[in-house]
Design a protein around this motif. Structure first.
Motif, PDB file in Angstrom:
ATOM      1  N   TYR A   1      26.739   0.226 -27.967  1.00 26.36           N
ATOM      2  CA  TYR A   1      26.709  -0.926 -28.867  1.00 26.36           C
ATOM      3  C   TYR A   1      28.058  -1.640 -28.879  1.00 26.36           C
ATOM      4  O   TYR A   1      29.106  -1.018 -28.677  1.00 26.36           O
ATOM      5  CB  TYR A   1      26.429  -0.473 -30.307  1.00 26.36           C
ATOM      6  CG  TYR A   1      25.044   0.041 -30.552  1.00 26.36           C
ATOM      7  CD1 TYR A   1      24.104  -0.746 -31.200  1.00 26.36           C
ATOM      8  CD2 TYR A   1      24.674   1.324 -30.159  1.00 26.36           C
ATOM      9  CE1 TYR A   1      22.826  -0.270 -31.457  1.00 26.36           C
ATOM     10  CE2 TYR A   1      23.398   1.800 -30.396  1.00 26.36           C
ATOM     11  CZ  TYR A   1      22.481   1.004 -31.041  1.00 26.36           C
ATOM     12  OH  TYR A   1      21.216   1.478 -31.279  1.00 26.36           O
ATOM     13  N   HIS A   2      28.027  -2.909 -29.191  1.00 31.73           N
ATOM     14  CA  HIS A   2      29.257  -3.597 -29.555  1.00 31.73           C
ATOM     15  C   HIS A   2      29.661  -3.104 -30.944  1.00 31.73           C
ATOM     16  O   HIS A   2      28.794  -2.671 -31.727  1.00 31.73           O
ATOM     17  CB  HIS A   2      29.054  -5.120 -29.566  1.00 31.73           C
ATOM     18  CG  HIS A   2      29.011  -5.716 -28.200  1.00 31.73           C
ATOM     19  ND1 HIS A   2      30.091  -5.685 -27.341  1.00 31.73           N
ATOM     20  CD2 HIS A   2      28.025  -6.363 -27.523  1.00 31.73           C
ATOM     21  CE1 HIS A   2      29.784  -6.277 -26.212  1.00 31.73           C
ATOM     22  NE2 HIS A   2      28.526  -6.696 -26.286  1.00 31.73           N
TER      23      HIS A   2
ATOM     24  N   ARG B   1      32.056  -6.742 -20.701  1.00 36.48           N
ATOM     25  CA  ARG B   1      31.332  -5.498 -21.030  1.00 36.48           C
ATOM     26  C   ARG B   1      29.999  -5.805 -21.684  1.00 36.48           C
ATOM     27  O   ARG B   1      29.942  -6.439 -22.734  1.00 36.48           O
ATOM     28  CB  ARG B   1      32.189  -4.655 -21.977  1.00 36.48           C
ATOM     29  CG  ARG B   1      31.511  -3.383 -22.452  1.00 36.48           C
ATOM     30  CD  ARG B   1      32.432  -2.624 -23.426  1.00 36.48           C
ATOM     31  NE  ARG B   1      31.707  -1.566 -24.073  1.00 36.48           N
ATOM     32  CZ  ARG B   1      31.115  -1.650 -25.265  1.00 36.48           C
ATOM     33  NH1 ARG B   1      31.174  -2.769 -25.957  1.00 36.48           N
ATOM     34  NH2 ARG B   1      30.464  -0.626 -25.770  1.00 36.48           N
ATOM     35  N   TRP B   2      28.909  -5.328 -21.046  1.00 35.25           N
ATOM     36  CA  TRP B   2      27.579  -5.434 -21.642  1.00 35.25           C
ATOM     37  C   TRP B   2      27.407  -4.339 -22.681  1.00 35.25           C
ATOM     38  O   TRP B   2      27.831  -3.198 -22.472  1.00 35.25           O
ATOM     39  CB  TRP B   2      26.488  -5.273 -20.577  1.00 35.25           C
ATOM     40  CG  TRP B   2      26.289  -6.471 -19.711  1.00 35.25           C
ATOM     41  CD1 TRP B   2      26.744  -6.632 -18.435  1.00 35.25           C
ATOM     42  CD2 TRP B   2      25.573  -7.657 -20.042  1.00 35.25           C
ATOM     43  NE1 TRP B   2      26.358  -7.865 -17.959  1.00 35.25           N
ATOM     44  CE2 TRP B   2      25.643  -8.512 -18.924  1.00 35.25           C
ATOM     45  CE3 TRP B   2      24.890  -8.097 -21.172  1.00 35.25           C
ATOM     46  CZ2 TRP B   2      25.046  -9.767 -18.902  1.00 35.25           C
ATOM     47  CZ3 TRP B   2      24.311  -9.344 -21.163  1.00 35.25           C
ATOM     48  CH2 TRP B   2      24.383 -10.170 -20.034  1.00 35.25           C
ATOM     49  N   ALA B   3      26.771  -4.662 -23.808  1.00 29.87           N
ATOM     50  CA  ALA B   3      26.437  -3.675 -24.834  1.00 29.87           C
ATOM     51  C   ALA B   3      25.375  -4.272 -25.754  1.00 29.87           C
ATOM     52  O   ALA B   3      25.102  -5.472 -25.718  1.00 29.87           O
ATOM     53  CB  ALA B   3      27.671  -3.262 -25.637  1.00 29.87           C
TER      54      ALA B   3
ATOM     55  N   GLU C   1      24.663  -8.424 -25.118  1.00 30.13           N
ATOM     56  CA  GLU C   1      25.656  -9.463 -24.879  1.00 30.13           C
ATOM     57  C   GLU C   1      26.773  -8.896 -24.014  1.00 30.13           C
ATOM     58  O   GLU C   1      27.119  -7.712 -24.131  1.00 30.13           O
ATOM     59  CB  GLU C   1      26.252  -9.964 -26.199  1.00 30.13           C
ATOM     60  CG  GLU C   1      25.258 -10.689 -27.075  1.00 30.13           C
ATOM     61  CD  GLU C   1      25.866 -11.169 -28.392  1.00 30.13           C
ATOM     62  OE1 GLU C   1      27.087 -10.985 -28.604  1.00 30.13           O
ATOM     63  OE2 GLU C   1      25.089 -11.703 -29.207  1.00 30.13           O
ATOM     64  N   ARG C   2      27.294  -9.750 -23.140  1.00 31.13           N
ATOM     65  CA  ARG C   2      28.478  -9.384 -22.373  1.00 31.13           C
ATOM     66  C   ARG C   2      29.673 -10.057 -23.049  1.00 31.13           C
ATOM     67  O   ARG C   2      29.723 -11.274 -23.187  1.00 31.13           O
ATOM     68  CB  ARG C   2      28.377  -9.827 -20.920  1.00 31.13           C
ATOM     69  CG  ARG C   2      29.614  -9.445 -20.145  1.00 31.13           C
ATOM     70  CD  ARG C   2      29.531  -9.543 -18.655  1.00 31.13           C
ATOM     71  NE  ARG C   2      28.813 -10.702 -18.191  1.00 31.13           N
ATOM     72  CZ  ARG C   2      28.410 -10.852 -16.936  1.00 31.13           C
ATOM     73  NH1 ARG C   2      28.648  -9.914 -16.045  1.00 31.13           N
ATOM     74  NH2 ARG C   2      27.764 -11.928 -16.570  1.00 31.13           N
ATOM     75  N   ARG C   3      30.594  -9.216 -23.509  1.00 34.43           N
ATOM     76  CA  ARG C   3      31.815  -9.697 -24.161  1.00 34.43           C
ATOM     77  C   ARG C   3      33.005  -9.099 -23.413  1.00 34.43           C
ATOM     78  O   ARG C   3      33.045  -7.889 -23.196  1.00 34.43           O
ATOM     79  CB  ARG C   3      31.863  -9.265 -25.625  1.00 34.43           C
ATOM     80  CG  ARG C   3      30.699  -9.775 -26.452  1.00 34.43           C
ATOM     81  CD  ARG C   3      30.805  -9.267 -27.872  1.00 34.43           C
ATOM     82  NE  ARG C   3      29.607  -9.551 -28.644  1.00 34.43           N
ATOM     83  CZ  ARG C   3      29.370  -9.022 -29.829  1.00 34.43           C
ATOM     84  NH1 ARG C   3      30.238  -8.176 -30.371  1.00 34.43           N
ATOM     85  NH2 ARG C   3      28.255  -9.321 -30.480  1.00 34.43           N
TER      86      ARG C   3
ATOM     87  N   ASP D   1      30.205  -4.509 -33.666  1.00 30.23           N
ATOM     88  CA  ASP D   1      29.471  -5.146 -34.765  1.00 30.23           C
ATOM     89  C   ASP D   1      27.961  -5.106 -34.546  1.00 30.23           C
ATOM     90  O   ASP D   1      27.210  -5.853 -35.169  1.00 30.23           O
ATOM     91  CB  ASP D   1      29.943  -6.586 -34.968  1.00 30.23           C
ATOM     92  CG  ASP D   1      29.714  -7.467 -33.738  1.00 30.23           C
ATOM     93  OD1 ASP D   1      29.425  -6.924 -32.648  1.00 30.23           O
ATOM     94  OD2 ASP D   1      29.841  -8.699 -33.856  1.00 30.23           O
ATOM     95  N   GLY D   2      27.514  -4.183 -33.669  1.00 30.45           N
ATOM     96  CA  GLY D   2      26.095  -4.069 -33.354  1.00 30.45           C
ATOM     97  C   GLY D   2      25.249  -3.719 -34.569  1.00 30.45           C
ATOM     98  O   GLY D   2      25.702  -3.055 -35.502  1.00 30.45           O
TER      99      GLY D   2
ATOM    100  N   ALA E   1      23.950  -5.833 -28.889  1.00 32.46           N
ATOM    101  CA  ALA E   1      24.373  -6.605 -30.057  1.00 32.46           C
ATOM    102  C   ALA E   1      23.400  -6.368 -31.212  1.00 32.46           C
ATOM    103  O   ALA E   1      23.806  -6.278 -32.369  1.00 32.46           O
ATOM    104  CB  ALA E   1      24.451  -8.091 -29.724  1.00 32.46           C
TER     105      ALA E   1
END
Length: 168
Positions: free
Chosen positions: A36-37, A123-125, A118-120, A39-40, A127
């Motif tokens: 997860y990001h 890095r994909w994870a 999302e890729r941020r 803030d996921g 959201a």
């Protein structure tokens, strides 16, 4: 995006789902968190909240069980530009625990993970995840004891997986 970039993105996204399943089944909450990001958001049966809140909730639920095994199958990943994707993954989750005749601890569920990825910063994870429960059946009283000696799964760093990873 080029075709190669699309394939690399889809491979990375697919591995996020597998990493999550490994983390849940091995009770490796850092591995779950890594899917997860920071803030996921997660929506599960009986839970809605942030990834950090989810980790507390799922750890409590998993500690009441003897084990889980998540099996994923069909997966469709739709890319929307370079930094957004929606992944739908079908799966089955087997849960077991003591006493073996307790249907709250011994059941199998069919599910779909519907993930907004999302890729941020490259890095994909996840959201946001919707863990959609399609069906559940009781496995109470159906478990058999292991038929002989051999490796057994563990829900900590003594699992054979971590032994193999340590020998790379």
């Amino acid at each position: 995006m080029s075709t190669l970039d699309d394939l690399l993105a889809k491979q990375a996204i697919g591995e996020i789902v597998l990493r999550y399943c490994r983390g849940i089944d091995r009770l490796d909450l850092d591995l779950v968190r890594s899917a997860y990001h920071p803030d996921g958001i997660d929506h599960h049966t009986g839970f809605d909240g942030t990834i950090e809140e989810y980790l507390v909730w799922v750890a409590s639920a998993l500690h009441r069980l003897g084990g889980t095994m998540h099996l994923v199958g069909n997966q469709l990943i739709e890319l929307h530009g370079d930094d957004l994707a929606v992944a739908e993954t079908y799966g089955t989750a087997v849960h077991w625990g003591d006493p073996p005749d307790d249907p709250q601890r011994n059941f199998t569920s069919g599910f779909r993970y519907v993930d907004r990825m999302e890729r941020r910063s490259g890095r994909w994870a996840i959201a946001e995840r919707w863990a959609v429960r399609e069906w559940t059946r009781s496995d109470a009283g159906l478990a058999l004891t292991k038929e002989g000696a051999g490796p057994s799964g563990r829900r900590d760093r003594t699992d054979p997986l971590y032994h193999a990873l340590g020998r790379r």
